[in-house]
Design a protein around this motif. Sequence first.
Motif, short mmCIF file in Angstrom:
data_model
loop_
_atom_site.label_atom_id
_atom_site.label_comp_id
_atom_site.label_asym_id
_atom_site.label_seq_id
_atom_site.Cartn_x
_atom_site.Cartn_y
_atom_site.Cartn_z
N PRO A 36 0.84 -1.20 0.00
CA PRO A 36 0.00 0.00 0.00
C PRO A 36 0.87 1.25 0.00
O PRO A 36 1.98 1.25 0.52
N ASN A 37 0.37 2.30 -0.61
CA ASN A 37 1.10 3.56 -0.65
C ASN A 37 1.32 4.07 0.77
O ASN A 37 0.37 4.35 1.48
N PRO A 38 2.58 4.18 1.22
CA PRO A 38 2.81 4.62 2.60
C PRO A 38 2.47 6.09 2.82
O PRO A 38 2.37 6.54 3.95
N ALA A 44 -9.18 4.63 1.47
CA ALA A 44 -9.88 4.73 0.19
C ALA A 44 -11.38 4.64 0.42
O ALA A 44 -12.16 5.34 -0.22
N LEU A 45 -11.79 3.77 1.34
CA LEU A 45 -13.19 3.63 1.73
C LEU A 45 -13.25 3.65 3.24
O LEU A 45 -12.69 2.77 3.89
N LYS A 46 -13.89 4.67 3.81
CA LYS A 46 -14.00 4.76 5.26
C LYS A 46 -14.92 3.67 5.78
O LYS A 46 -15.86 3.26 5.11
N PHE A 47 -14.63 3.20 6.98
CA PHE A 47 -15.48 2.21 7.63
C PHE A 47 -16.79 2.88 8.00
O PHE A 47 -16.82 3.81 8.79
N TYR A 96 -7.40 -1.23 7.41
CA TYR A 96 -8.06 -1.19 8.72
C TYR A 96 -7.67 -2.41 9.52
O TYR A 96 -7.45 -3.49 8.97
N ARG A 97 -7.58 -2.25 10.82
CA ARG A 97 -7.41 -3.37 11.74
C ARG A 97 -8.71 -3.49 12.51
O ARG A 97 -9.31 -2.47 12.90
N PHE A 98 -9.13 -4.71 12.75
CA PHE A 98 -10.44 -4.94 13.36
C PHE A 98 -10.29 -5.70 14.67
O PHE A 98 -9.47 -6.60 14.79
N VAL A 99 -11.13 -5.32 15.62
CA VAL A 99 -11.26 -6.03 16.89
C VAL A 99 -12.73 -6.44 16.98
O VAL A 99 -13.61 -5.58 16.93
N VAL A 100 -12.97 -7.74 17.09
CA VAL A 100 -14.33 -8.25 17.18
C VAL A 100 -14.49 -8.89 18.55
O VAL A 100 -13.76 -9.81 18.91
N TYR A 147 -8.19 2.54 11.76
CA TYR A 147 -7.42 2.78 10.54
C TYR A 147 -5.94 2.67 10.85
O TYR A 147 -5.44 3.28 11.80
N PHE A 148 -5.24 1.90 10.04
CA PHE A 148 -3.80 1.67 10.22
C PHE A 148 -3.05 2.48 9.19
O PHE A 148 -3.06 2.17 8.01
N GLU A 149 -2.41 3.55 9.63
CA GLU A 149 -1.70 4.44 8.70
C GLU A 149 -0.37 3.87 8.32
O GLU A 149 0.31 3.23 9.02
#
Length: 149
Positions: A36-38, A44-47, A96-100, A147-149
């Motif tokens: 991914p572009n750093p 690109a698509l917000k959650f 994105y990183r997710f916590v469920v 979101y993981f930058e």
Amino acid sequence: MSDPKIHVETNNSDRHTNGKNRERPVCESNHKISRPNPFQLGPALKFQPHLIREKCEELVRDGFAERGYDHDVCRSISENVRGNILAMLKTMFDRYRFVVNIAVGGKTGQSVKIVSRALWDADVDNYITINYENRDLYTVATVFAIYFE
């Protein structure tokens, strides 16, 4: 496409090998690694919870429908539902990183309050909570998207 050239270098002067020959493969390739572009400043698509609410509700409902509360069975079902939710989210949202978190309990006349707190960027991070209950159990599934930058 040509195959990458691999050759082995021997380093006799390495002081950490106690004089033993140390071989290490070196790969010379023209293949570009896609990353991914750093320098991307935002997703690109917000959650957006409304995009996934219906599918998450369906996954939770299908997993726990017409089930009685049994600790071991509910544990395996919740792990399966969590995996299905994560797989779906990872295909939809990049970077994105997710916590469920899935809480399951038996209905025995008590009241339950589930709360959470987090420190995040309100512009790109978000969450969704799914509630499901039948006559024997309740389920609360919370998905945090960071979101993981």
